[in-house]
Design a protein around this motif. Structure first.
Motif, PDB file in Angstrom:
ATOM      1  N   GLN A   1       8.341  11.532   5.638  1.00  0.00           N
ATOM      2  CA  GLN A   1       7.332  12.389   6.246  1.00  0.00           C
ATOM      3  C   GLN A   1       6.541  11.568   7.270  1.00  0.00           C
ATOM      4  O   GLN A   1       5.997  10.506   6.961  1.00  0.00           O
ATOM      5  N   LEU A   2       6.490  12.086   8.505  1.00  0.00           N
ATOM      6  CA  LEU A   2       5.746  11.426   9.571  1.00  0.00           C
ATOM      7  C   LEU A   2       4.334  12.002   9.594  1.00  0.00           C
ATOM      8  O   LEU A   2       4.153  13.196   9.850  1.00  0.00           O
ATOM      9  N   PRO A   3       3.310  11.187   9.343  1.00  0.00           N
ATOM     10  CA  PRO A   3       1.942  11.711   9.206  1.00  0.00           C
ATOM     11  C   PRO A   3       1.351  12.148  10.547  1.00  0.00           C
ATOM     12  O   PRO A   3       1.706  11.630  11.613  1.00  0.00           O
ATOM     13  N   LEU A   4       0.433  13.113  10.459  1.00  0.00           N
ATOM     14  CA  LEU A   4      -0.282  13.569  11.650  1.00  0.00           C
ATOM     15  C   LEU A   4      -1.367  12.587  12.074  1.00  0.00           C
ATOM     16  O   LEU A   4      -1.707  12.496  13.253  1.00  0.00           O
ATOM     17  N   ASN A   5      -1.915  11.880  11.112  1.00  0.00           N
ATOM     18  CA  ASN A   5      -3.035  10.984  11.405  1.00  0.00           C
ATOM     19  C   ASN A   5      -2.860   9.682  10.640  1.00  0.00           C
ATOM     20  O   ASN A   5      -2.848   9.673   9.413  1.00  0.00           O
ATOM     21  N   HIS A   6      -2.723   8.596  11.380  1.00  0.00           N
ATOM     22  CA  HIS A   6      -2.533   7.275  10.778  1.00  0.00           C
ATOM     23  C   HIS A   6      -3.297   6.273  11.638  1.00  0.00           C
ATOM     24  O   HIS A   6      -3.260   6.331  12.874  1.00  0.00           O
ATOM     25  N   GLY A   7      -3.983   5.348  10.995  1.00  0.00           N
ATOM     26  CA  GLY A   7      -4.840   4.426  11.721  1.00  0.00           C
ATOM     27  C   GLY A   7      -4.141   3.594  12.772  1.00  0.00           C
ATOM     28  O   GLY A   7      -4.754   3.229  13.786  1.00  0.00           O
TER      29      GLY A   7
ATOM     30  N   THR B   1      18.505  -2.169  17.733  1.00  0.00           N
ATOM     31  CA  THR B   1      18.359  -1.275  18.875  1.00  0.00           C
ATOM     32  C   THR B   1      17.794   0.048  18.377  1.00  0.00           C
ATOM     33  O   THR B   1      18.135   0.512  17.284  1.00  0.00           O
ATOM     34  N   LEU B   2      16.933   0.641  19.173  1.00  0.00           N
ATOM     35  CA  LEU B   2      16.390   1.968  18.912  1.00  0.00           C
ATOM     36  C   LEU B   2      16.488   2.759  20.202  1.00  0.00           C
ATOM     37  O   LEU B   2      16.029   2.299  21.257  1.00  0.00           O
ATOM     38  N   ALA B   3      17.100   3.932  20.131  1.00  0.00           N
ATOM     39  CA  ALA B   3      17.231   4.794  21.309  1.00  0.00           C
ATOM     40  C   ALA B   3      16.849   6.213  20.915  1.00  0.00           C
ATOM     41  O   ALA B   3      17.440   6.785  19.997  1.00  0.00           O
ATOM     42  N   LEU B   4      15.867   6.779  21.596  1.00  0.00           N
ATOM     43  CA  LEU B   4      15.404   8.140  21.329  1.00  0.00           C
ATOM     44  C   LEU B   4      15.837   9.048  22.470  1.00  0.00           C
ATOM     45  O   LEU B   4      15.738   8.679  23.641  1.00  0.00           O
ATOM     46  N   ASP B   5      16.297  10.259  22.123  1.00  0.00           N
ATOM     47  CA  ASP B   5      16.723  11.191  23.165  1.00  0.00           C
ATOM     48  C   ASP B   5      16.154  12.596  22.965  1.00  0.00           C
ATOM     49  O   ASP B   5      16.003  13.341  23.913  1.00  0.00           O
ATOM     50  N   GLY B   6      15.814  12.964  21.746  1.00  0.00           N
ATOM     51  CA  GLY B   6      15.268  14.300  21.509  1.00  0.00           C
ATOM     52  C   GLY B   6      13.753  14.288  21.561  1.00  0.00           C
ATOM     53  O   GLY B   6      13.069  14.578  20.572  1.00  0.00           O
ATOM     54  N   LEU B   7      13.194  13.960  22.732  1.00  0.00           N
ATOM     55  CA  LEU B   7      11.748  13.732  22.828  1.00  0.00           C
ATOM     56  C   LEU B   7      10.937  14.987  22.536  1.00  0.00           C
ATOM     57  O   LEU B   7       9.851  14.912  21.945  1.00  0.00           O
ATOM     58  N   ALA B   8      11.425  16.158  22.935  1.00  0.00           N
ATOM     59  CA  ALA B   8      10.667  17.390  22.708  1.00  0.00           C
ATOM     60  C   ALA B   8      10.423  17.623  21.218  1.00  0.00           C
ATOM     61  O   ALA B   8       9.373  18.146  20.826  1.00  0.00           O
ATOM     62  N   ALA B   9      11.380  17.220  20.382  1.00  0.00           N
ATOM     63  CA  ALA B   9      11.231  17.399  18.931  1.00  0.00           C
ATOM     64  C   ALA B   9      10.241  16.406  18.336  1.00  0.00           C
ATOM     65  O   ALA B   9       9.831  16.565  17.180  1.00  0.00           O
ATOM     66  N   LEU B  10       9.852  15.390  19.111  1.00  0.00           N
ATOM     67  CA  LEU B  10       8.911  14.380  18.628  1.00  0.00           C
ATOM     68  C   LEU B  10       7.468  14.685  19.008  1.00  0.00           C
ATOM     69  O   LEU B  10       6.561  13.940  18.641  1.00  0.00           O
ATOM     70  N   VAL B  11       7.250  15.776  19.754  1.00  0.00           N
ATOM     71  CA  VAL B  11       5.877  16.164  20.090  1.00  0.00           C
ATOM     72  C   VAL B  11       5.148  16.559  18.801  1.00  0.00           C
ATOM     73  O   VAL B  11       5.651  17.352  18.001  1.00  0.00           O
ATOM     74  N   ILE B  12       3.969  16.000  18.585  1.00  0.00           N
ATOM     75  CA  ILE B  12       3.217  16.243  17.357  1.00  0.00           C
ATOM     76  C   ILE B  12       2.658  17.664  17.352  1.00  0.00           C
ATOM     77  O   ILE B  12       2.014  18.094  18.314  1.00  0.00           O
TER      78      ILE B  12
ATOM     79  N   ALA C   1       0.832  -1.203   0.000  1.00  0.00           N
ATOM     80  CA  ALA C   1       0.000   0.000   0.000  1.00  0.00           C
ATOM     81  C   ALA C   1       0.864   1.249   0.000  1.00  0.00           C
ATOM     82  O   ALA C   1       1.786   1.382   0.814  1.00  0.00           O
ATOM     83  N   VAL C   2       0.543   2.184  -0.890  1.00  0.00           N
ATOM     84  CA  VAL C   2       1.262   3.457  -0.920  1.00  0.00           C
ATOM     85  C   VAL C   2       1.091   4.196   0.405  1.00  0.00           C
ATOM     86  O   VAL C   2       1.998   4.899   0.867  1.00  0.00           O
ATOM     87  N   SER C   3      -0.057   4.025   1.046  1.00  0.00           N
ATOM     88  CA  SER C   3      -0.318   4.714   2.315  1.00  0.00           C
ATOM     89  C   SER C   3       0.600   4.259   3.435  1.00  0.00           C
ATOM     90  O   SER C   3       0.702   4.930   4.464  1.00  0.00           O
ATOM     91  N   GLU C   4       1.267   3.126   3.255  1.00  0.00           N
ATOM     92  CA  GLU C   4       2.197   2.615   4.268  1.00  0.00           C
ATOM     93  C   GLU C   4       3.649   2.949   3.939  1.00  0.00           C
ATOM     94  O   GLU C   4       4.565   2.455   4.595  1.00  0.00           O
ATOM     95  N   VAL C   5       3.871   3.781   2.919  1.00  0.00           N
ATOM     96  CA  VAL C   5       5.218   4.230   2.552  1.00  0.00           C
ATOM     97  C   VAL C   5       5.443   5.612   3.157  1.00  0.00           C
ATOM     98  O   VAL C   5       4.634   6.520   2.974  1.00  0.00           O
ATOM     99  N   PHE C   6       6.556   5.785   3.885  1.00  0.00           N
ATOM    100  CA  PHE C   6       6.854   7.053   4.542  1.00  0.00           C
ATOM    101  C   PHE C   6       8.106   7.731   3.985  1.00  0.00           C
ATOM    102  O   PHE C   6       8.269   8.940   4.119  1.00  0.00           O
ATOM    103  N   VAL C   7       8.987   6.968   3.353  1.00  0.00           N
ATOM    104  CA  VAL C   7      10.208   7.529   2.784  1.00  0.00           C
ATOM    105  C   VAL C   7       9.864   8.319   1.530  1.00  0.00           C
ATOM    106  O   VAL C   7       9.110   7.851   0.660  1.00  0.00           O
ATOM    107  N   THR C   8      10.420   9.515   1.425  1.00  0.00           N
ATOM    108  CA  THR C   8      10.125  10.406   0.306  1.00  0.00           C
ATOM    109  C   THR C   8      11.314  10.636  -0.622  1.00  0.00           C
ATOM    110  O   THR C   8      11.139  11.083  -1.756  1.00  0.00           O
ATOM    111  N   ASP C   9      12.522  10.339  -0.155  1.00  0.00           N
ATOM    112  CA  ASP C   9      13.709  10.607  -0.964  1.00  0.00           C
ATOM    113  C   ASP C   9      14.869   9.809  -0.390  1.00  0.00           C
ATOM    114  O   ASP C   9      14.939   9.572   0.826  1.00  0.00           O
TER     115      ASP C   9
END
Length: 335
Positions: free
Chosen positions: A52-58, A105-116, A30-38
């Motif tokens: 692109q990280l969508p604002l609304n996804h099921g 492994t996934l480690a996130l540290d810049g949480l403020a930048a991840l606020v929608i 599904a194209v709707s499940e593709v997030f990479v743009t370049d």
């Protein structure tokens, strides 16, 4: 490993976020499940990708936590897509080659930048590949290291140890483990499982996104059956002959949140966020036998909790996914 930019492959002026890449590059139906743009090549073994990280996804937007953050598993999926797209477009990976993840492994540290906010986020993913080539020039095993950025702010890192196999090799691998042909997800009905966990207890609003059933919390542990809905087209974008890693990671997240609610109360779930995942997979999770997830209950009141979730099938451990959680107070000030 640091890669200098090769003048011959220096990237264009900037990443494009205007449209997604061809869905086949990221192994999606599904194209709707593709997030990479370049995807742009930086050096012999490195690429830079935009997503692109969508604002609304099921699936990826269905969370009860506040403040609302872009889903860590959305970054994980974007990283996977960037890794596979870059390997096809610039690293010479042939069409029809699957990328099987042994561990990550996934480690996130810049949480403020991840606020929608009010607009979709533009995620930059810098990827480096490493691995030994055979005499034919093919890489069978490799490592993918990634750095994530939003608006120039580093928000996390991701690394995968992977195995590259073609369809024939995949069939041989599956037959060697099972001894019999594996069923497909399309062979099973899309029904809510008996004893499905209440969505709010695992931070969800839509029961379609709940992947646990028959949960038990007590005596120092939390456990549940892994029971996803096969009609969830974000988790099952195409047919699988096993439960994909994304389902096990989601199950680990939900069990960790269930465990937090079991010790700190259900209200604590809405103030608890995933900031790290470490996973290893030793066998495929088969579709035709129960998979059980179990984890110790975390201490109540801690701002940071680390929960190892163990998956068993047929009496054998098939995967371990360790989830790191923090309270909303750890996010810090936002712009």
């Amino acid at each position: 490993m640091t890669t200098d930019l090769d003048p011959a492959v220096r990237p264009r002026a900037g990443l494009s976020f205007g449209r997604t890449v061809e869905r086949g590059l990221v192994h999606r139906t599904a194209v709707s499940e593709v997030f990479v743009t370049d995807v742009q090549q930086l050096g012999e073994f490195s690429v830079r990708a935009g997503a692109q990280l969508p604002l609304n996804h099921g699936y990826f937007s269905d969370h009860m936590q506040r403040p609302a953050l872009f889903d860590p598993l959305l970054l994980l999926e974007s990283g996977r897509q960037a890794g596979i797209a870059g390997s096809h477009a610039h690293m010479g990976l042939k069409p029809g080659t699957a990328m099987i993840v042994d561990s990550f492994t996934l480690a996130l540290d810049g949480l403020a930048a991840l606020v929608i906010g009010r607009v979709p986020a533009e995620l930059r993913i810098d990827t480096e590949y490493s691995g030994k080539r055979s005499r034919t020039g093919r890489v069978r095993r490799g490592r993918v290291d990634q750095q994530f950025f939003i608006d120039g702010t580093r928000v996390g890192e991701h690394a995968m140890d992977v195995l590259f196999v073609n369809h024939h090799e995949h069939d041989i691998l599956r037959h060697s483990q099972r001894g019999t042909p594996a069923p497909l997800t399309s062979d099973f009905p899309d029904l809510a499982p008996a004893g499905q966990v209440e969505a709010g207890l695992v931070g969800r609003a839509n029961p379609l996104n709940v992947v646990l059933a028959r949960a038990e919390v007590g005596a120092g542990t939390a456990s549940a059956l892994v029971a996803p809905r096969f009609g969830n087209r974000s988790l099952f974008d195409h047919d699988y002959d096993h439960l994909p890693a994304a389902v096990l990671v989601e199950a680990a997240r939900q069990l960790a949140l269930l465990a937090v609610g079991g010790t700190a109360g259900a209200a604590a779930v809405s103030g608890t966020h995933v900031v790290g995942v470490e996973a290893s997979f030793s066998r495929f999770a088969e579709l035709d036998a129960p998979v059980t997830a179990s984890a110790p209950l975390p201490p109540s009141g801690a701002e940071r909790r680390v929960l190892p979730v163990e998956f068993t099938q047929g009496g054998e451990v098939i995967a371990t996914v360790t989830v790191t959680l923090v309270a909303s107070s750890a996010i810090g000030p936002t712009a």
